[in-house]
Write a protein that holds these residues in place. Sequence first.
Motif, PDB file in Angstrom:
ATOM      1  N   LYS A  90      12.012  -1.845  -6.918  1.00  0.00           N
ATOM      2  CA  LYS A  90      11.977  -1.740  -5.152  1.00  0.00           C
ATOM      3  C   LYS A  90      10.522  -1.595  -4.927  1.00  0.00           C
ATOM      4  O   LYS A  90      10.352  -1.861  -3.682  1.00  0.00           O
ATOM      5  CB  LYS A  90      12.769  -0.482  -4.685  1.00  0.00           C
ATOM      6  CG  LYS A  90      14.056  -0.587  -5.105  1.00  0.00           C
ATOM      7  CD  LYS A  90      14.624   0.843  -4.972  1.00  0.00           C
ATOM      8  CE  LYS A  90      16.366   0.805  -5.108  1.00  0.00           C
ATOM      9  NZ  LYS A  90      16.924   2.305  -5.206  1.00  0.00           N
ATOM     10  N   THR A  91       9.615  -1.217  -5.583  1.00  0.00           N
ATOM     11  CA  THR A  91       8.222  -0.862  -5.265  1.00  0.00           C
ATOM     12  C   THR A  91       7.150  -1.587  -5.882  1.00  0.00           C
ATOM     13  O   THR A  91       6.031  -1.141  -5.857  1.00  0.00           O
ATOM     14  CB  THR A  91       8.122   0.736  -5.080  1.00  0.00           C
ATOM     15  OG1 THR A  91       8.025   1.150  -6.367  1.00  0.00           O
ATOM     16  CG2 THR A  91       8.939   1.239  -4.140  1.00  0.00           C
ATOM     17  N   ASP A  92       7.295  -2.599  -6.643  1.00  0.00           N
ATOM     18  CA  ASP A  92       6.157  -3.119  -7.490  1.00  0.00           C
ATOM     19  C   ASP A  92       5.982  -4.251  -6.492  1.00  0.00           C
ATOM     20  O   ASP A  92       5.908  -5.674  -6.579  1.00  0.00           O
ATOM     21  CB  ASP A  92       6.887  -3.987  -8.559  1.00  0.00           C
ATOM     22  CG  ASP A  92       5.725  -4.522  -9.481  1.00  0.00           C
ATOM     23  OD1 ASP A  92       4.647  -4.090  -9.650  1.00  0.00           O
ATOM     24  OD2 ASP A  92       6.234  -5.239 -10.257  1.00  0.00           O
ATOM     25  N   GLN A 136      -7.753   4.355 -12.837  1.00  0.00           N
ATOM     26  CA  GLN A 136      -7.470   4.080 -11.358  1.00  0.00           C
ATOM     27  C   GLN A 136      -8.481   3.516 -10.510  1.00  0.00           C
ATOM     28  O   GLN A 136      -9.602   3.907 -10.688  1.00  0.00           O
ATOM     29  CB  GLN A 136      -6.905   5.408 -10.616  1.00  0.00           C
ATOM     30  CG  GLN A 136      -6.636   5.296  -9.129  1.00  0.00           C
ATOM     31  CD  GLN A 136      -6.002   6.615  -8.687  1.00  0.00           C
ATOM     32  OE1 GLN A 136      -4.557   6.829  -8.906  1.00  0.00           O
ATOM     33  NE2 GLN A 136      -6.661   7.465  -7.937  1.00  0.00           N
ATOM     34  N   TYR A 137      -7.984   2.490  -9.359  1.00  0.00           N
ATOM     35  CA  TYR A 137      -9.183   1.841  -8.991  1.00  0.00           C
ATOM     36  C   TYR A 137      -8.720   2.127  -7.225  1.00  0.00           C
ATOM     37  O   TYR A 137      -8.032   1.526  -7.011  1.00  0.00           O
ATOM     38  CB  TYR A 137      -9.138   0.386  -9.423  1.00  0.00           C
ATOM     39  CG  TYR A 137     -10.467  -0.380  -9.001  1.00  0.00           C
ATOM     40  CD1 TYR A 137     -11.465  -0.124  -9.819  1.00  0.00           C
ATOM     41  CD2 TYR A 137     -10.304  -1.187  -7.934  1.00  0.00           C
ATOM     42  CE1 TYR A 137     -12.633  -1.120  -9.450  1.00  0.00           C
ATOM     43  CE2 TYR A 137     -11.505  -1.925  -7.653  1.00  0.00           C
ATOM     44  CZ  TYR A 137     -12.762  -1.860  -8.421  1.00  0.00           C
ATOM     45  OH  TYR A 137     -13.772  -2.516  -8.004  1.00  0.00           O
ATOM     46  N   SER A 138      -9.468   2.703  -6.497  1.00  0.00           N
ATOM     47  CA  SER A 138      -8.969   2.618  -5.337  1.00  0.00           C
ATOM     48  C   SER A 138      -9.822   1.490  -4.439  1.00  0.00           C
ATOM     49  O   SER A 138     -11.218   1.351  -4.693  1.00  0.00           O
ATOM     50  CB  SER A 138      -9.764   3.942  -4.358  1.00  0.00           C
ATOM     51  OG  SER A 138      -8.800   5.215  -5.080  1.00  0.00           O
ATOM     52  N   LEU A 139      -9.155   0.561  -3.897  1.00  0.00           N
ATOM     53  CA  LEU A 139      -9.873  -0.527  -3.348  1.00  0.00           C
ATOM     54  C   LEU A 139     -10.558   0.084  -1.708  1.00  0.00           C
ATOM     55  O   LEU A 139     -10.046   0.177  -0.968  1.00  0.00           O
ATOM     56  CB  LEU A 139      -8.572  -1.656  -2.737  1.00  0.00           C
ATOM     57  CG  LEU A 139      -8.194  -2.539  -4.008  1.00  0.00           C
ATOM     58  CD1 LEU A 139      -7.129  -3.349  -3.694  1.00  0.00           C
ATOM     59  CD2 LEU A 139      -9.418  -3.177  -4.834  1.00  0.00           C
ATOM     60  N   ALA A 187       1.512   2.301  -4.358  1.00  0.00           N
ATOM     61  CA  ALA A 187       0.373   1.869  -4.972  1.00  0.00           C
ATOM     62  C   ALA A 187       0.725   0.977  -6.111  1.00  0.00           C
ATOM     63  O   ALA A 187       1.924   0.747  -6.597  1.00  0.00           O
ATOM     64  CB  ALA A 187      -0.450   2.838  -5.792  1.00  0.00           C
ATOM     65  N   GLU A 188       0.111  -0.106  -6.585  1.00  0.00           N
ATOM     66  CA  GLU A 188       0.226  -0.844  -7.709  1.00  0.00           C
ATOM     67  C   GLU A 188       0.121  -0.497  -9.133  1.00  0.00           C
ATOM     68  O   GLU A 188      -0.866  -0.118  -9.397  1.00  0.00           O
ATOM     69  CB  GLU A 188      -0.566  -2.251  -7.501  1.00  0.00           C
ATOM     70  CG  GLU A 188      -0.357  -3.233  -8.533  1.00  0.00           C
ATOM     71  CD  GLU A 188      -1.611  -4.296  -8.556  1.00  0.00           C
ATOM     72  OE1 GLU A 188      -1.620  -4.671  -9.773  1.00  0.00           O
ATOM     73  OE2 GLU A 188      -2.256  -4.424  -7.663  1.00  0.00           O
ATOM     74  N   ARG A 207      -4.932   1.442  -5.944  1.00  0.00           N
ATOM     75  CA  ARG A 207      -4.090   1.793  -4.747  1.00  0.00           C
ATOM     76  C   ARG A 207      -5.361   1.531  -3.568  1.00  0.00           C
ATOM     77  O   ARG A 207      -6.436   1.296  -3.777  1.00  0.00           O
ATOM     78  CB  ARG A 207      -4.078   3.367  -5.001  1.00  0.00           C
ATOM     79  CG  ARG A 207      -5.333   4.061  -5.202  1.00  0.00           C
ATOM     80  CD  ARG A 207      -5.153   5.771  -4.934  1.00  0.00           C
ATOM     81  NE  ARG A 207      -4.667   5.799  -3.347  1.00  0.00           N
ATOM     82  CZ  ARG A 207      -3.351   6.285  -3.200  1.00  0.00           C
ATOM     83  NH1 ARG A 207      -2.485   7.021  -4.178  1.00  0.00           N
ATOM     84  NH2 ARG A 207      -3.149   6.557  -2.023  1.00  0.00           N
ATOM     85  N   PRO A 208      -4.677   1.532  -2.306  1.00  0.00           N
ATOM     86  CA  PRO A 208      -5.632   1.385  -1.180  1.00  0.00           C
ATOM     87  C   PRO A 208      -6.112   2.805  -0.923  1.00  0.00           C
ATOM     88  O   PRO A 208      -5.815   3.752  -1.383  1.00  0.00           O
ATOM     89  CB  PRO A 208      -4.406   1.449  -0.178  1.00  0.00           C
ATOM     90  CG  PRO A 208      -3.011   1.032  -0.479  1.00  0.00           C
ATOM     91  CD  PRO A 208      -3.090   1.814  -1.964  1.00  0.00           C
ATOM     92  N   LYS A 209      -7.321   2.642  -0.215  1.00  0.00           N
ATOM     93  CA  LYS A 209      -8.238   3.857   0.132  1.00  0.00           C
ATOM     94  C   LYS A 209      -7.634   4.715   1.142  1.00  0.00           C
ATOM     95  O   LYS A 209      -6.802   4.195   1.883  1.00  0.00           O
ATOM     96  CB  LYS A 209      -9.585   3.273   0.756  1.00  0.00           C
ATOM     97  CG  LYS A 209     -10.423   4.519   1.386  1.00  0.00           C
ATOM     98  CD  LYS A 209     -11.546   3.488   2.091  1.00  0.00           C
ATOM     99  CE  LYS A 209     -12.459   4.420   2.484  1.00  0.00           C
ATOM    100  NZ  LYS A 209     -13.746   3.849   3.227  1.00  0.00           N
ATOM    101  N   LEU A 210      -7.824   5.983   0.742  1.00  0.00           N
ATOM    102  CA  LEU A 210      -7.248   6.982   1.765  1.00  0.00           C
ATOM    103  C   LEU A 210      -8.268   7.226   2.735  1.00  0.00           C
ATOM    104  O   LEU A 210      -9.379   7.237   2.648  1.00  0.00           O
ATOM    105  CB  LEU A 210      -7.030   8.327   0.960  1.00  0.00           C
ATOM    106  CG  LEU A 210      -5.711   8.293  -0.135  1.00  0.00           C
ATOM    107  CD1 LEU A 210      -5.835   9.519  -0.701  1.00  0.00           C
ATOM    108  CD2 LEU A 210      -4.450   7.972   0.613  1.00  0.00           C
ATOM    109  N   GLU A 211      -7.565   7.845   3.822  1.00  0.00           N
ATOM    110  CA  GLU A 211      -8.407   8.345   5.023  1.00  0.00           C
ATOM    111  C   GLU A 211      -8.573   9.794   5.206  1.00  0.00           C
ATOM    112  O   GLU A 211      -9.315  10.356   6.110  1.00  0.00           O
ATOM    113  CB  GLU A 211      -7.967   7.867   6.443  1.00  0.00           C
ATOM    114  CG  GLU A 211      -8.136   6.156   6.425  1.00  0.00           C
ATOM    115  CD  GLU A 211      -7.952   5.845   7.895  1.00  0.00           C
ATOM    116  OE1 GLU A 211      -8.760   4.897   8.416  1.00  0.00           O
ATOM    117  OE2 GLU A 211      -7.290   6.344   8.498  1.00  0.00           O
TER     118      GLU A 211
END
Length: 339
Positions: free
Chosen positions: A329-331, A182-185, A310-311, A210-214
């Motif tokens: 639906k979510t790709d 996994q790679y958080s951007l 997430a991708e 996946r995007p970075k979380l806050e």
Amino acid sequence: MIDQKMDQKTKSKLQTIEANLVEHRFPPQLVIENTSACDQQCIHCSHKELIRPKRHMNRSLHDKIVEEIGRESPETEIWPTFYGEALVMGEEIWDRINYASNVGCNNIVLNSNGGLLHRQNHIDQILKSPLKRFIISVDGFTKETYEKIRFRGKHSRTYSGIEALLDEKARRGQTYPLITCQYSLLEENEHEVEAFREYWNSRGAQVKVRPKLEWTATGSIRSNRTEHNPDFRIACPWGNNTMAIHQDGSVVACAVDYEGKVNVGNLKDITIVEAWSRLKKVLRDPHRKHCWSDIPDLCKGCNDWQTAGAEYEKSNIPGSRPFWYDVEKTDFKIAVVKA
């Protein structure tokens, strides 16, 4: 920091995700914090700011939880950790995972930072385990980037551990567990994402971006991918689909409610079914009805719902995706933010 503005494509993606949210009789995804301890301190994680105790969950409490899941909903997706690092528990984490499987839990997913893979026979234990997926959060390709992001992590140790795991899985000819890197951007690593993807795909791993979380924005972590004053919002997919249980048994708003600011009870005293019903009144109903004034204060200041979707790479292997994932639906590709 750039405050990313949502474009119409992003809004449409989120609205599509929200349109598919339904009420579940039992939590379809359940996070059991077997430990709140971690061996790393990462720049994009609020664990370094954690005030509550960093301890392992009592074994009898863990067993009570998984026994109920096995009786009530064997296909619930169980995450034995989320906020802590499972491998710090040594042999105990594998004993707990095996016990969960023995009492009927069929869908177990473990996440890790991978830094301890070479220790305490973890590689063999992973491959012998009933895990459907093993997700390793790496978040950097080069030594410089990785060690800047994952403080106390060692690039050579983590990478060699993952490589050894993948090589041994290939040698045994196993399908499961699926291994995902996994790679958080982040601003610090966006330039390496394609090199990361190519490298781990070539070694036989799947890659999730996946995007970075806050982390609910109650600590210091902020993301350049989040709009902080959006003109619309959706019902939180995490809040709708997931129950999170802290190591002391507290049932909290979601997996990123790291300090447990929303607490609907303790599983030492109540069942999962009862806790899920309480979360419906406090969290899920006001979210899905868009009664934004009635959602918990924690949710009002949180924009992590924007990270939904997430991708994932395409896969036809059963159990390789969360229960809610529908590639049609979510790709959606996650675009790299340009300064």
